[in-house]
Structures are given as structure tokens and as C-alpha cells.
Design a protein around this motif. Structure first.
Motif, short mmCIF file in Angstrom:
data_model
loop_
_atom_site.label_atom_id
_atom_site.label_comp_id
_atom_site.label_asym_id
_atom_site.label_seq_id
_atom_site.Cartn_x
_atom_site.Cartn_y
_atom_site.Cartn_z
N PHE A 191 -9.43 -19.22 -8.19
CA PHE A 191 -8.40 -18.55 -8.98
C PHE A 191 -7.07 -19.29 -8.89
N ALA A 192 -6.74 -19.78 -7.70
CA ALA A 192 -5.48 -20.50 -7.54
C ALA A 192 -5.49 -21.81 -8.32
N LYS A 193 -6.66 -22.44 -8.42
CA LYS A 193 -6.75 -23.74 -9.08
C LYS A 193 -6.86 -23.64 -10.59
N GLN A 194 -7.63 -22.65 -11.08
CA GLN A 194 -7.92 -22.64 -12.52
C GLN A 194 -7.67 -21.32 -13.21
N GLY A 195 -7.14 -20.33 -12.50
CA GLY A 195 -6.80 -19.07 -13.12
C GLY A 195 -7.97 -18.10 -13.22
N ILE A 196 -7.64 -16.86 -13.57
CA ILE A 196 -8.67 -15.82 -13.61
C ILE A 196 -9.64 -16.03 -14.77
N SER A 197 -9.10 -16.19 -15.96
CA SER A 197 -9.95 -16.19 -17.15
C SER A 197 -10.92 -17.36 -17.18
N ARG A 198 -10.56 -18.47 -16.56
CA ARG A 198 -11.43 -19.65 -16.61
C ARG A 198 -12.38 -19.74 -15.42
N THR A 199 -12.33 -18.77 -14.53
CA THR A 199 -13.23 -18.76 -13.38
C THR A 199 -14.33 -17.74 -13.60
N LYS A 242 -15.37 -8.61 -11.43
CA LYS A 242 -14.39 -9.59 -10.99
C LYS A 242 -13.06 -8.94 -10.62
N GLU A 243 -12.69 -7.90 -11.34
CA GLU A 243 -11.42 -7.24 -11.05
C GLU A 243 -11.44 -6.60 -9.66
N SER A 244 -12.55 -5.98 -9.29
CA SER A 244 -12.62 -5.36 -7.97
C SER A 244 -12.59 -6.41 -6.87
N LEU A 245 -13.09 -7.61 -7.18
CA LEU A 245 -13.02 -8.71 -6.22
C LEU A 245 -11.56 -9.14 -6.02
N ILE A 246 -10.82 -9.19 -7.11
CA ILE A 246 -9.40 -9.56 -7.02
C ILE A 246 -8.63 -8.54 -6.19
N VAL A 247 -8.90 -7.26 -6.42
CA VAL A 247 -8.23 -6.21 -5.65
C VAL A 247 -8.53 -6.37 -4.16
N ALA A 248 -9.78 -6.69 -3.84
CA ALA A 248 -10.16 -6.89 -2.43
C ALA A 248 -9.41 -8.07 -1.83
N MET A 249 -9.21 -9.13 -2.61
CA MET A 249 -8.46 -10.29 -2.14
C MET A 249 -7.03 -9.89 -1.78
N ALA A 303 -2.07 -18.31 1.76
CA ALA A 303 -1.09 -18.91 0.85
C ALA A 303 -1.61 -18.91 -0.58
N GLN A 304 -2.89 -19.23 -0.75
CA GLN A 304 -3.48 -19.26 -2.09
C GLN A 304 -3.46 -17.88 -2.73
N ILE A 305 -3.82 -16.87 -1.95
CA ILE A 305 -3.88 -15.52 -2.51
C ILE A 305 -2.47 -15.01 -2.82
N THR A 306 -1.51 -15.30 -1.92
CA THR A 306 -0.14 -14.87 -2.17
C THR A 306 0.43 -15.56 -3.40
N ARG A 307 0.15 -16.84 -3.54
CA ARG A 307 0.60 -17.57 -4.73
C ARG A 307 -0.01 -16.96 -5.99
N PHE A 308 -1.27 -16.61 -5.88
CA PHE A 308 -1.98 -15.99 -7.00
C PHE A 308 -1.32 -14.67 -7.40
N VAL A 309 -0.99 -13.84 -6.41
CA VAL A 309 -0.36 -12.55 -6.70
C VAL A 309 0.99 -12.75 -7.36
N LEU A 310 1.79 -13.68 -6.84
CA LEU A 310 3.10 -13.94 -7.43
C LEU A 310 2.96 -14.45 -8.86
N TYR A 368 0.49 -13.92 -11.04
CA TYR A 368 -0.09 -13.00 -12.00
C TYR A 368 0.53 -11.60 -11.99
N SER A 369 1.51 -11.37 -11.12
CA SER A 369 2.06 -10.02 -11.02
C SER A 369 2.75 -9.56 -12.30
#
Length: 206
Positions: A23-31, A54-61, A107-114, A116-117
Motif C-alpha cells: 500500500f505504501a509503494k503503490q496505493g490502495i486501488s492498485r494493490t 481489503k478495507e477490514s485489512l486496512i483497518v487492522a493495519m 513508518a509505512q503504515i503511519t505514512r499511509f494513514v497520513l 490517505y486520511s
């Protein structure tokens, strides 16, 4: 042969780690879930065994990264007034930052949240991020109210205003670190920055 709970947790962690990286490398929609399964070394069915979609996986992350800080903030607000200290709030922030600083997956997950928030990527994701925002704000606001009652913070500003300022500053520190060239800012930098902010909130000498 039935898998043990320990085996299941290992698989779940592998899925979350792989998803965070992709997700950090290529985004949600392309993964795709197939991409995550391949990167984690599991089947697509294994992903659905742990996550409904996939959404529930993101929430778990997000929950996995937030859990230690959430617990620390909740514990912070159980302290009695005579043991309350602004340094304890600073330490919670520094500890949360240190996990991001020293752990690439965090760091990857935090970057992802920032990232896509504010993107309106999915309704469930946006709702979960907004829920976490409200919870973190409530914790900080409760702490500031107690600190004002204990005479540690100026009573001249509403606690909601101070809590909003502190939370915005914390988000800014994480954003600065994650958007800067390595190594970014350090936990010591964060501690010094929080000292400056909290110093400005103390009551004026009489």
C-alpha cells in the motif's frame, strides 16, 4: 491438521506486513489481494480467513499501529492529580514517534494513514480514521482538563483549543519526519519540540 492460534497469528502478521509495504509503494486501488497474498507467501483464502475484505485489512493495519499509543493515552488519564505531569504527555508522544522512527513497518503504515486520511478513498476507512481522530482528541482534551485543574496548564484558554493545538503539532512532527529525506527528525528532536509547546502552556508566574 488444524493450525494453532500461534500459527494463525504469524500468518495474520505476515499479511499485514505485506499489505503495509504494498500500500505504501503503490496505493490502495492498485494493490490486489492476490498481490498481498503473494508477498506474504499465503493463499488468497488465508487472507479471507483473517479479513472479510481489503478495507477490514486496512483497518487492522491502522489499529495495530495505534494500539500502544491508545493504551498509553488511556493510562495517562487514570493518573491522580497529584501525580500528573506534562512530561508524561511528552513521553507518550516521544514513545509513539520512536516506534515509527525505529520500525520500518510502523513508518509505512503511519505514512499511509497520513497520505490517505483526506483522500476519501473508502467510506469505511475514512470513518475509522475519523473515529481514531476523535478518540485521540478526547484523550488529549481530558488530560488538559485535568492539568488545568491541577494548575499545570494556563486556564486562559479552553481545553478544547489547547488539545487541538497539541494534536495538530504532533501530526506535524510525524508528517515532517515521514516527508523528509532520511533520517528525518529524531526522537530527541520531538522531545525538544514538545518541551517548547508544553512550556508555552504553563501558567504565567504570579
Amino acid at each position: 491438521m488444524r493450525r494453532s492460534k500461534a500459527d494463525a497469528e504469524i500468518t495474520r502478521c505476515a499479511i499485514l506486513n505485506a499489505a503495509a509495504d504494498l500500500f505504501a509503494k503503490q496505493g490502495i486501488s492498485r494493490t490486489r489481494l492476490d498481490d498481498i497474498a503473494s508477498a506474504a507467501g499465503v493463499t488468497r483464502g488465508a487472507i479471507y480467513w483473517h479479513f472479510s475484505d481489503k478495507e477490514s485489512l486496512i483497518v487492522a493495519m491502522i489499529n495495530r499501529v495505534n494500539a500502544p499509543t491508545e493504551a498509553a493515552m488511556a493510562a495517562l488519564n487514570t493518573k491522580e492529580s497529584d501525580t500528573l505531569s506534562l512530561d508524561t504527555l511528552k513521553q507518550v508522544v516521544v514513545d509513539a514517534f520512536s516506534r515509527t522512527y525505529h520500525t520500518p513497518a510502523a513508518a509505512q503504515i503511519t505514512r499511509f494513514v497520513l497520505r490517505y486520511s483526506l483522500s476519501n478513498e473508502t467510506e469505511l476507512l475514512n470513518a475509522h480514521i475519523e473515529h481514531n481522530r476523535k478518540v485521540s482528541f478526547a484523550h488529549i482534551n481530558q488530560f488538559i482538563e485535568k492539568a488545568q485543574n491541577a494548575g499545570l496548564v494556563t486556564p486562559e484558554l479552553p481545553p478544547e483549543c489547547i488539545a487541538s493545538h497539541i494534536r495538530s503539532h504532533i501530526i506535524g512532527l510525524f508528517h515532517q519526519h515521514l516527508s523528509s529525506p532520511p533520517p528525518g527528525i529524531s526522537p530527541d528532536d520531538v522531545a525538544a519540540s514538545m518541551d517548547l509547546v508544553l512550556k508555552g502552556l504553563r501558567p504565567a508566574p504570579k
